[in-house]
Motif scaffolding. Structure first.
Motif, PDB file in Angstrom:
ATOM      1  N   GLU A  60      54.646  79.113  23.900  1.00  0.00           N
ATOM      2  CA  GLU A  60      54.070  80.426  24.198  1.00  0.00           C
ATOM      3  C   GLU A  60      54.818  81.147  25.320  1.00  0.00           C
ATOM      4  OE1 GLU A  60      51.707  81.645  22.416  1.00  0.00           O
ATOM      5  OE2 GLU A  60      51.179  79.833  21.292  1.00  0.00           O
ATOM      6  N   LEU A  61      55.833  80.511  25.905  1.00  0.00           N
ATOM      7  CA  LEU A  61      56.479  81.054  27.098  1.00  0.00           C
ATOM      8  C   LEU A  61      57.577  82.065  26.794  1.00  0.00           C
ATOM      9  CD1 LEU A  61      56.704  77.826  29.295  1.00  0.00           C
ATOM     10  CD2 LEU A  61      54.998  79.646  29.381  1.00  0.00           C
ATOM     11  N   LYS A  62      57.770  82.394  25.514  1.00  0.00           N
ATOM     12  CA  LYS A  62      58.735  83.431  25.115  1.00  0.00           C
ATOM     13  C   LYS A  62      60.133  83.131  25.654  1.00  0.00           C
ATOM     14  CE  LYS A  62      54.864  86.641  25.186  1.00  0.00           C
ATOM     15  NZ  LYS A  62      54.495  86.327  23.805  1.00  0.00           N
ATOM     16  N   LEU A  63      60.560  81.894  25.447  1.00  0.00           N
ATOM     17  CA  LEU A  63      61.822  81.426  26.000  1.00  0.00           C
ATOM     18  C   LEU A  63      63.016  81.993  25.250  1.00  0.00           C
ATOM     19  CD1 LEU A  63      60.927  77.639  26.465  1.00  0.00           C
ATOM     20  CD2 LEU A  63      60.899  79.427  28.205  1.00  0.00           C
ATOM     21  N   SER A  64      64.046  82.367  25.995  1.00  0.00           N
ATOM     22  CA  SER A  64      65.327  82.697  25.385  1.00  0.00           C
ATOM     23  C   SER A  64      66.000  81.388  24.971  1.00  0.00           C
ATOM     24  CB  SER A  64      66.211  83.438  26.386  1.00  0.00           C
ATOM     25  OG  SER A  64      66.557  82.576  27.466  1.00  0.00           O
ATOM     26  N   ALA A  65      67.048  81.498  24.175  1.00  0.00           N
ATOM     27  CA  ALA A  65      67.759  80.290  23.730  1.00  0.00           C
ATOM     28  C   ALA A  65      68.340  79.536  24.922  1.00  0.00           C
ATOM     29  CB  ALA A  65      68.859  80.669  22.743  1.00  0.00           C
ATOM     30  N   SER A  66      68.867  80.273  25.897  1.00  0.00           N
ATOM     31  CA  SER A  66      69.456  79.608  27.060  1.00  0.00           C
ATOM     32  C   SER A  66      68.395  78.950  27.933  1.00  0.00           C
ATOM     33  CB  SER A  66      70.268  80.613  27.894  1.00  0.00           C
ATOM     34  OG  SER A  66      69.435  81.658  28.373  1.00  0.00           O
ATOM     35  N   ALA A  67      67.234  79.585  28.057  1.00  0.00           N
ATOM     36  CA  ALA A  67      66.144  78.988  28.835  1.00  0.00           C
ATOM     37  C   ALA A  67      65.637  77.722  28.158  1.00  0.00           C
ATOM     38  CB  ALA A  67      65.011  79.998  29.012  1.00  0.00           C
ATOM     39  N   GLU A  68      65.479  77.771  26.848  1.00  0.00           N
ATOM     40  CA  GLU A  68      65.044  76.589  26.098  1.00  0.00           C
ATOM     41  C   GLU A  68      66.032  75.448  26.284  1.00  0.00           C
ATOM     42  OE1 GLU A  68      62.838  74.097  23.825  1.00  0.00           O
ATOM     43  OE2 GLU A  68      62.224  76.177  24.139  1.00  0.00           O
ATOM     44  N   ALA A  69      67.326  75.748  26.214  1.00  0.00           N
ATOM     45  CA  ALA A  69      68.355  74.720  26.384  1.00  0.00           C
ATOM     46  C   ALA A  69      68.316  74.133  27.793  1.00  0.00           C
ATOM     47  CB  ALA A  69      69.731  75.314  26.098  1.00  0.00           C
ATOM     48  N   LYS A  70      68.048  74.971  28.793  1.00  0.00           N
ATOM     49  CA  LYS A  70      67.983  74.481  30.172  1.00  0.00           C
ATOM     50  C   LYS A  70      66.787  73.554  30.372  1.00  0.00           C
ATOM     51  CE  LYS A  70      68.318  75.933  34.991  1.00  0.00           C
ATOM     52  NZ  LYS A  70      68.434  77.066  35.942  1.00  0.00           N
ATOM     53  N   HIS A  71      65.634  73.920  29.783  1.00  0.00           N
ATOM     54  CA  HIS A  71      64.457  73.055  29.841  1.00  0.00           C
ATOM     55  C   HIS A  71      64.790  71.671  29.273  1.00  0.00           C
ATOM     56  CE1 HIS A  71      60.889  75.301  31.196  1.00  0.00           C
ATOM     57  NE2 HIS A  71      61.443  76.380  30.660  1.00  0.00           N
ATOM     58  N   LYS A  72      65.408  71.665  28.117  1.00  0.00           N
ATOM     59  CA  LYS A  72      65.703  70.384  27.453  1.00  0.00           C
ATOM     60  C   LYS A  72      66.737  69.574  28.231  1.00  0.00           C
ATOM     61  CE  LYS A  72      64.275  71.650  22.792  1.00  0.00           C
ATOM     62  NZ  LYS A  72      64.639  71.833  21.375  1.00  0.00           N
TER      63      LYS A  72
END
Length: 436
Positions: free
Chosen positions: A192-204
């Motif tokens: 639900e956090l509306k992550l960009s692709a780069s933000a998602e990659a950083k989380h992982k």
């Protein structure tokens, strides 16, 4: 093999630094796990030192929990910069809901809520407490060396606290364990956090770095262990949440046939099959209609309240709102039946709600609704404390509710639990010390 609850002697007399965000007077389930571990660790010869923020922004407060903090425990504090405090200038209500995990359905989010979620997910990675990492590492590096700390434990969420452990391990080569009360990138609200692709990659990437760097990982469910085993070769230990001995005066049961839900009732946990089943039972049976009451204790989302209203159940609701933990325990033990609901998603199979264990020792039967393969279903069945149903079993749910109602009419309604001792907080602390 050691007897249950009697750990090996190797860690006795050592100091353990626990880095946590949630601590009394914080309310809600996040505070309970380490409050109870700290309560019992000294009985196993371990001296806990608790590091917490000096000026946190807690979405829920429970001043009564302060009385449960050991008077002899060392607590150290440092200031934290809280973005939620800034965000509340735009919308105090939305900020409080989002920080406590109550996220409206995507179609019903306001512009401000969408903005807050985007900022939370993309600018503050892994979460809004990340600004506490750098000053904490600076302060704790000196404290650890000067005070003979042997081991560090970080507990999340917020998962940014694991970055404190990671940096301290890099600087000091100290033993570090990461405790995950909930998963990281597969937690229910993450999408639900509306992550960009780069933000998602950083989380992982951060998640994997923590999992592969920690000396050991502690999780609360078998499914989370299986998920993390795909990311790391480090040892992963399952230590669930549990129940403590609560000094609550015994109360008479509610006169009404109360079905009680304790805790936050999030939008995604909206069990429409339950509202439909209750509405049908009310229409079909006069005695049920006259006796039934739905008791809601804790924050309830507008979507859930709307569904209850649309099912015609408004007149049967007793909503107490958020109450102190001790009051919640009293109310749950007075209730006739206890309701436990988890989101119907593969992502939530790993979630074992902390309130389950308090439910189990209440001697009140549990009606649990959740996803197929939920970890907590096995616990309910093995302890004989209630029933578990999926979201597709409405007719079975009706039968079970009416069966409990018939027992209520006879005065024989209660649960008959078995094997609960393994989930006592004291025993679980012993399991923790074995890991240490």
């Amino acid at each position: 093999m050691d007897a249950i609850g009697i750990p090996p002697q190797g860690f006795r007399g050592r100091k353990l630094l626990i880095i946590t965000y949630y601590w009394p007077p914080a309310g809600g389930p996040g505070v309970q796990r380490w409050l109870k571990f700290v309560k019992y660790l000294p009985e196993y010869g371990v001296e806990p030192v608790v590091y917490i923020p000096e000026n946190p922004t807690y979405p829920l407060l429970d001043e009564g929990l302060l009385a449960e903090v050991r008077p002899d425990v060392t607590i150290i504090r440092q200031k934290i910069t809280e973005p939620y405090a800034w965000a509340s200038m735009f919308s105090k209500g939305s900020t409080k809901k989002i920080s406590s995990g109550i996220i409206p359905n995507n179609k019903k989010q306001s512009l401000i809520q969408r903005m807050l979620l985007w900022v939370r997910g993309n600018l503050f990675i892994p979460d809004a407490r990340v600004l506490w990492v750098k000053p904490s590492v600076a302060y704790l590096s000196k404290y650890v060396q000067e005070n003979g700390i042997d081991t560090i434990i970080t507990t999340g969420p917020p998962h940014s606290l694991h970055l404190i452990g990671l940096r301290l391990q890099e600087k000091l080569s100290i033993k570090w364990l990461a405790d995950f009360r909930d998963p990281w990138t597969t937690i229910g609200y993450h999408k639900e956090l509306k992550l960009s692709a780069s933000a998602e990659a950083k989380h992982k990437a951060l998640e994997k770095q923590v999992l592969t760097s920690a000396d050991a990982v502690i999780v609360t469910s078998p499914t989370t262990k299986k998920e993390f085993e795909a990311l790391t070769q480090k040892p992963i230990h399952v230590i669930t949440n549990g129940y403590d001995v609560e000094k609550v005066q015994k109360q008479p049961l509610d006169e009404k046939f109360t079905l009680a839900h304790i805790g936050s009732f999030l939008s995604e946990r909206n069990p429409n099959i339950l509202w439909e089943a209750l509405a049908e039972l009310i229409r079909e049976n006069e005695a049920f209609r006259d006796a039934f009451q739905l008791k809601l204790i804790g924050a309830v989302s507008q979507e859930v309240l709307r569904s209850i209203s649309e099912a015609g159940l408004d007149g049967y609701v007793n909503s107490l709102g958020y109450v102190p933990h001790e009051t919640a325990i009293v109310e749950q033990r007075k209730s006739q039946v206890l309701l436990l609901v988890e989101i119907d998603s593969p992502d939530t199979q790993c979630i074992i709600p902390g309130k389950l264990f308090e439910y189990m020792v209440s001697e009140r039967p549990i009606v649990a609704i959740g996803p197929e393969g939920a970890d907590f279903a096995a616990i309910i069945r093995s302890t004989n404390t209630g029933v578990f149903l999926t979201y597709s079993e409405k007719e079975k749910l009706k039968q079970i509710l009416f069966g409990y109602f018939e027992e209520y009419q006879k005065g024989t309604l209660r649960s008959h639990p078995i094997g609960l001792q393994q989930y006592s907080r004291k025993n679980l602390t012993g399991e923790l010390v074995k890991v240490l």
